[in-house]
Every structure is written in C-alpha cells, then in structure tokens.
Design a protein around this motif. Structure first.
Motif, PDB file in Angstrom:
ATOM      1  N   VAL A 244     -54.331  65.504  33.891  1.00 34.80           N
ATOM      2  CA  VAL A 244     -55.536  65.157  34.647  1.00 34.80           C
ATOM      3  C   VAL A 244     -55.186  64.192  35.774  1.00 34.80           C
ATOM      4  N   ARG A 245     -54.332  63.230  35.469  1.00 29.74           N
ATOM      5  CA  ARG A 245     -53.918  62.277  36.506  1.00 29.74           C
ATOM      6  C   ARG A 245     -53.235  63.013  37.656  1.00 29.74           C
ATOM      7  N   ARG A 246     -52.378  63.981  37.328  1.00 28.76           N
ATOM      8  CA  ARG A 246     -51.702  64.745  38.377  1.00 28.76           C
ATOM      9  C   ARG A 246     -52.712  65.553  39.188  1.00 28.76           C
ATOM     10  N   HIS A 247     -53.721  66.098  38.512  1.00 33.56           N
ATOM     11  CA  HIS A 247     -54.775  66.867  39.191  1.00 33.56           C
ATOM     12  C   HIS A 247     -55.438  66.018  40.284  1.00 33.56           C
ATOM     13  N   ILE A 248     -55.719  64.753  39.968  1.00 28.03           N
ATOM     14  CA  ILE A 248     -56.372  63.865  40.935  1.00 28.03           C
ATOM     15  C   ILE A 248     -55.389  63.405  42.005  1.00 28.03           C
ATOM     16  N   LEU A 249     -54.175  63.051  41.617  1.00 29.15           N
ATOM     17  CA  LEU A 249     -53.185  62.572  42.580  1.00 29.15           C
ATOM     18  C   LEU A 249     -52.874  63.647  43.620  1.00 29.15           C
ATOM     19  N   GLU A 250     -52.695  64.881  43.169  1.00 29.32           N
ATOM     20  CA  GLU A 250     -52.407  65.958  44.128  1.00 29.32           C
ATOM     21  C   GLU A 250     -53.601  66.203  45.038  1.00 29.32           C
ATOM     22  N   ASN A 251     -54.806  66.013  44.522  1.00 29.26           N
ATOM     23  CA  ASN A 251     -55.989  66.208  45.360  1.00 29.26           C
ATOM     24  C   ASN A 251     -56.048  65.163  46.467  1.00 29.26           C
ATOM     25  N   VAL A 252     -55.796  63.908  46.117  1.00 28.01           N
ATOM     26  CA  VAL A 252     -55.765  62.837  47.117  1.00 28.01           C
ATOM     27  C   VAL A 252     -54.753  63.164  48.215  1.00 28.01           C
ATOM     28  N   LEU A 253     -53.551  63.515  47.810  1.00 31.40           N
ATOM     29  CA  LEU A 253     -52.488  63.806  48.777  1.00 31.40           C
ATOM     30  C   LEU A 253     -52.828  65.024  49.625  1.00 31.40           C
ATOM     31  N   MET A 254     -53.471  66.026  49.024  1.00 34.35           N
ATOM     32  CA  MET A 254     -53.836  67.227  49.776  1.00 34.35           C
ATOM     33  C   MET A 254     -54.781  66.905  50.929  1.00 34.35           C
ATOM     34  N   TRP A 255     -55.818  66.109  50.655  1.00 41.66           N
ATOM     35  CA  TRP A 255     -56.763  65.805  51.736  1.00 41.66           C
ATOM     36  C   TRP A 255     -56.073  65.089  52.894  1.00 41.66           C
ATOM     37  N   PHE A 256     -55.193  64.161  52.575  1.00 40.09           N
ATOM     38  CA  PHE A 256     -54.501  63.415  53.622  1.00 40.09           C
ATOM     39  C   PHE A 256     -53.456  64.266  54.347  1.00 40.09           C
ATOM     40  N   ARG A 257     -52.645  64.962  53.596  1.00 35.24           N
ATOM     41  CA  ARG A 257     -51.504  65.674  54.183  1.00 35.24           C
ATOM     42  C   ARG A 257     -51.913  67.013  54.797  1.00 35.24           C
ATOM     43  N   ASP A 258     -52.674  67.826  54.073  1.00 33.52           N
ATOM     44  CA  ASP A 258     -52.954  69.196  54.497  1.00 33.52           C
ATOM     45  C   ASP A 258     -54.210  69.320  55.352  1.00 33.52           C
TER      46      ASP A 258
END
Length: 634
Positions: A244-258
């Motif tokens: 679950v933590r990875r699910h949220i961390l990747e989401n944060v990074l996606m909005w910023f990076r992609d």
C-alpha cells in the motif's frame, strides 16, 4: 523479477519502458492466481508470482490504449488498482496509457517560490459550462490577467459518472474520463506553464471511497486498526502495508514526473494514520527529494491538517514530516466570526477580531490553550515556521460546500464586507488562496454533489446530509447531492463579469493582487516584520508590515459604523500615501458620488476616519509611480 521502486519511472500497472513491450505489475497478496485479460480479444495472460505479494509479466500483446481487466483466482474480474484510464467509468475495463508519449514544451518552466504563490482553487466540472480540462484551458488568460499564478485543482481521480467533488474515489491513478482523461490533463498543465501558472493537484491518501471499490479483492488496502470520518483508514502500518505504501509513493512520483504537476495538496493529512518508524509522509518527502535531485525541478507538498501541529511542516532533519506548507483553517474561522458568523459548531472556539489578530501574528490561534469544542488543551506554537508555510483564505470548497445551502460569501455578507474579507486575506503574511468565482462575487451556490452508481449508497449520502443539518429544518430541505440540478446550480456564471457590482469587485481583486505582488512589504512573508493592534470595542485592526525601508499600513474596520484610528495605533513615523480605500466610490463603497474622508496623504499624527466595513492601505518608502495597476479584464 520484481521491478524495484524508483523515482525515474512508474512500475505499477501497465507501463511501456521499451516501447515494443509492456510491463505488467500488480500487487495482489490475497489471490492465488492473477492474469490480465485483454478486453477486445478475451485473451488471458497469466502473471508470474513474485516476492512480497506482487505479480508480473512482460508481453508484446498489450499496446497503448489496450483495454484490460485482471482475473483473480480464475473467476473474479477487476480493474487495475493503478489504472491510468477508465474510458467507460469505474465499472468498465482499465485502459493502458503511455504517459511518456506526450510532447512537453515546458522545459524552461520554473515553479514560483512559495512566498510568490497566489493560489486559485478550481473544481474542474463546475468551473466552466463544459466542465473539462480543455474548457478550463480557455480561461488561463483570464487567470493570468486576474493576477494569480497557481491553480489548485480539486481531485481528478476517476469517480462514478460525471458529478463528484472527487474526495471519495478508488482510482488514485486514473484521470477522470469526463474531464478529458490523462492526455488532456497533460495538455492543460503544459498550457498552464506556458502562461506562467503553476498547478497544484488535490490528492486523497487517507481513505478510499465505497463506490465501485474493488481493492479488497487484491489485498488489504484498508485496515480496521484505525477509523477515519469516512471509514477504515488506508493501511500504512498493518499487515501487508508495504504494498500500500508503494501504491501511494508511486502515485506521488507519477503526478510530479509524468504529469509535471508542481505541488500536491494532501487532503486531511491528519487522517493519514501511521505508527511506522518512518511515517508515510516522511517517506513521501524523501522520495520527492530524490526526484527533484534527478530532474532539477522543484515540487511542493502541501498538507491540509487541523491538528495545529508544526511537526507536519517541520523539515525531516528536525524530525518533522517535511511538508512544505499547510492550509490554516483557523485564520478563516476567526475572520468569519469577526464579520458576523454565528459562534456555533467549530466557530464556537473563536471570538472574532482578537483571534484574527492572533492568527495574523502566530498562524495558529490555538497553540496550547483549552479548546471548548475539543474539551482539551490543543495545538503547539508555530513560531519557528515562516509565513510561506501557511495558506489562508476566506472561502474554499469545504467552507462553502459544507454549508446546508452552499452559500458563498457574496450571499451571506454585504458587498462592503466581502471587500474587507478579500483584503484581510491578501494583506496577510501568508500565501493567499481564492475560491473560484469569489473574485466577482459569484452568486450561485457550491453544493456538495455526487453521482453514485449504487442506489443504496446515493440514498445513504442523501440521508446523511439531511441528518447533518437536521437542526436547520425550518429553512427547507437539504439539496439532494445526487440530483443533476444540484450539480448544475453549482456552475459558475461567467456572464456576471459584465454586470455590476460583479465587474467592480473583479477590478478590486485585481488591484489588491497587484499591490500584493508589487509592494515588497506585502510580498515578503516575514512574520517577524509585522505588528498588529486591535481595538475590540471599535472592531478595528491595524496591520503594520515592513520590508527594508518600505512600510505598509492596513487599517481595517469590521464594525458597521465609521471609526477613528488613533495615531497611537501606528508605530512608524513619516508621510503615508493612500494606495487603496475600499470605501471609495470607485469600489462602490459609499455612494456613486461620495468620496471617502480618509486623506490621500497622511502624516500619521492625526486620527483617520475609517468608514464602516472598509479597508484602507497606506504605504511609505516607495514611489507611487512604480505601482502598475492592471487594466480591467476585458
């Protein structure tokens, strides 16, 4: 082999790292079999079980725009928890999206510093008649002329049908299809950056909504270890929490990076429950810092938090959570009580102008005192936190939409009161935020609205709203959140810009914003260079701010009678020049022919008569010729 979490690329869901093949990665510790099913051909491709509950496959049979579902235990079909697109809504299949195919043109973009930000909150669906990203893009020139340089967009994660605030979704990654989807959101951000406007995205990491929630088929995304006002909390520290933590961390990074989002506003961060050695917010901060080192771009993390705990905005190095800034509701509550809001509900803790003065000085009104509403000592001092760590407002989606009738300030207060409220926010030593339409005094309400696909859920929400406002039953029924009319009535009326007094109010906001940008004493958010004097009986407040040799004096009279500001209230000598008087006939303050009696030039030694419900801004140590007031928006 399990792909590792990296700041350089998204790994969850369907991704296209090489272009000719797709990687498929899903976290599903609960089922014993996981496959991906291609919607068009019904082909089923099994995934290989990896460590820590992940399943993975690499395949050339999935391309961008391919629609698919996951098959769990050979029988249950579910959408992708990391889906980026739901073209048929929350009940339909997921769709693969190659976010890397978008052609960005913002290579030279630099996000403004925090103390430069002037934020404008938007609900995409009701901001324009069409309610899409493309329609919002047509308003960017208007926003630039208004004087804002950041838009905060309420949550866009896929929700049921087309009408929702966005805070009760399940699809954390998928961009709402009726708004235009992922590609249109990328286009909007690209256009915002071209216009010099930053983009803040509202995200929800404290709970998942009930409508269409399929996540429990995959694993324990939620935990009953904690409760939030909206149900079980997101699982950040219970069994299987790492996925679950990875699910949220990747989401944060996606909005910023992609998607090149500039900042995230984390909804109700106080409801993010985590007793891990490293709090999830700290881990988010760590990964965002890594991303910024990699890309060279600055990204902000903003928390909505009502705990009055500076730990949320204290740096990691000082054992804080590392958020850059936070919303501060107590400024809003103090201001509302000052202008006449009844002291009921959470307003019961606020006494009006003295608490407003404290918020001007200290940000938090409650920093250790006893709270009657909470029945306990509440809050800690934020004296070490600079002004740019606090965001203030006189309205926002919650404070308007959570009223029974969704009334905006323009419907609750006089025209003069609306002007002084705007001035109070915009001369504060904090980051100001406007709520869409407030700058012209929008008269349409902003209701709470939904379009749930499950009838029982829709009825439950309707009844919940009725129960919440049961004490106000004499005023009529609570608008049904499910009805399309409730949503339609919340749309902005752009035609009001050509009518009075809306056009005058818009020019007033433009002028205030221009003064804030151009006067260093207002622009620099140094909380140490501020003095506040209050006369409670008169309901007047004098705010003195300075930067180097420039001084700005803001005289605010919240009473319904003219008042005298005595020289003893002013702590700077010299000649003062009047820059703005909300009571001038220019702003329809007194009458169309009457002129405010406040002197244009003032020596600071004689009392100044301040008209009722008005704001006057004086300055010294600057050249008036250097103040460039904007042309009215055409």
């Amino acid at each position: 082999m399990l792909p590792s979490l990296t700041v350089e690329k998204r790994t969850l869901g369907v991704t296209f790292p090489t272009g000719d093949q797709a990687d498929v990665l899903v976290w599903a510790p609960t089922p014993d079999f996981v496959a991906i099913k291609l919607t068009e051909t019904d082909e089923v491709i099994p995934l290989q079980k990896e460590a820590l509950g992940y399943w993975y496959v690499k395949t050339a049979r999935i391309k961008p725009d391919t629609c698919y579902t996951f098959v769990l235990n050979h029988e249950t079909e579910c959408q992708d928890p990391a889906s980026l697109s739901q073209p048929e809504g929350i009940q339909g299949p997921s769709q693969a999206v190659d976010t890397g195919s978008f052609h960005w043109e913002d290579q030279g973009w630099v996000v403004p510093s925090l103390d430069d930000l002037i934020i404008y909150e938007i609900h995409t669906g009701t901001y324009t008649g069409k309610g899409t990203f493309a329609a919002l893009e047509t308003k960017l020139e208007y926003l630039k002329e208004l004087g804002v340089n950041a838009v905060e967009i309420m949550p866009i994660g896929q929700f049921s049908n087309s009408r929702n605030w966005g805070y009760d979704g399940v699809f954390t990654y998928a961009v709402q299809n009726t708004y235009g989807g992922a590609k249109d959101f990328q286009r909007l951000i690209n256009a915002c950056h071209y216009k010099g406007i930053a983009v803040i995205l509202d995200v929800v990491y404290n709970h998942f909504g009930p409508d269409g929630n399929f996540l429990t088929h995959f694993g324990p995304y939620l935990t009953d270890k904690y409760r939030t006002p909206w149900g079980n909390a997101v699982n950040f520290d219970d069994a299987w929490c790492d996925g679950v933590r990875r699910h949220i961390l990747e989401n944060v990074l996606m909005w910023f990076r992609d998607f090149h989002v500039d900042a995230l506003r984390l909804d109700a961060a106080h409801a993010i429950k985590d007793c891990s050695p490293v709090h999830i917010l700290q881990e988010v901060r760590q990964y965002v810092d890594q991303l910024m080192e990699t890309t060279g771009r600055r990204h902000y993390l903003i928390a909505e938090c009502d705990l009055n705990d500076p730990r949320f905005i204290t740096p990691l190095a000082e054992q804080g959570y590392g958020m850059d800034a936070q919303w501060i509701d107590e400024f809003h509550h103090s201001l509302r009580v000052t202008v006449g809001e009844k002291r009921t509900g959470y307003y019961a803790d606020f006494d009006g102008i003295s608490h407003l003065a404290k918020s001007f000085r200290d940000a938090y009104v409650y920093d250790g005192q006893f709270s009657e509403v909470r029945k306990k000592l509440f809050g800690r001092s934020a004296e070490k936190n600079p002004g740019q760590q606090f965001i203030v407002f006189s309205q926002n989606h919650d404070q308007v939409g959570n009223r029974r009738l969704g009334e905006r300030s323009s419907q609750l207060y006089s025209f003069d009161t609306v002007k002084i409220m705007a001035g109070t926010v915009l001369v504060s030593p904090y980051i100001p935020m406007l709520f869409m339409g407030e700058e012209w005094g929008e008269t349409n309400p902003f209701f709470y609205f939904v379009s749930h696909s499950e009838p029982a859920l829709a009825e439950s929400v309707k009844q919940g709203r009725q129960d919440e406002f049961a004490a106000e039953h004499d005023d009529g029924d609570v608008p049904d959140p499910q009805k399309e009319l409730t949503y339609d009535q919340a749309k902005l009326q752009w035609n009001l810009l050509e009518q009075e007094p809306h056009r005058t109010l818009l020019q007033y906001y433009q002028t205030l914003l221009a003064l804030r940008r151009q006067l260093p004493a207002l622009h620099r958010l140094n909380r140490e260079r501020i003095n506040v004097t209050v006369a409670e009986e008169q309901q007047t407040l004098v705010l003195h701010r300075w930067y180097k040799d420039q001084h700005v004096l803001c005289l605010l009279n919240f009473s319904k009678k003219p008042q005298l500001i005595a020289p003893s209230s002013v702590d700077a000598d010299g000649q003062w020049q009047k820059l703005l008087d909300s009571a001038d006939c220019q702003w329809q303050g007194l009458s169309q022919t009457e002129i405010s009696s406040a002197p244009v030039s003032w020596d600071g030694n004689t009392p100044v008569a301040i008209p009722a419900e008005s704001l006057i801004i004086y300055a010294q140590g600057h050249e008036q010729s250097h103040i460039n007031l904007p042309n009215p928006i055409s």
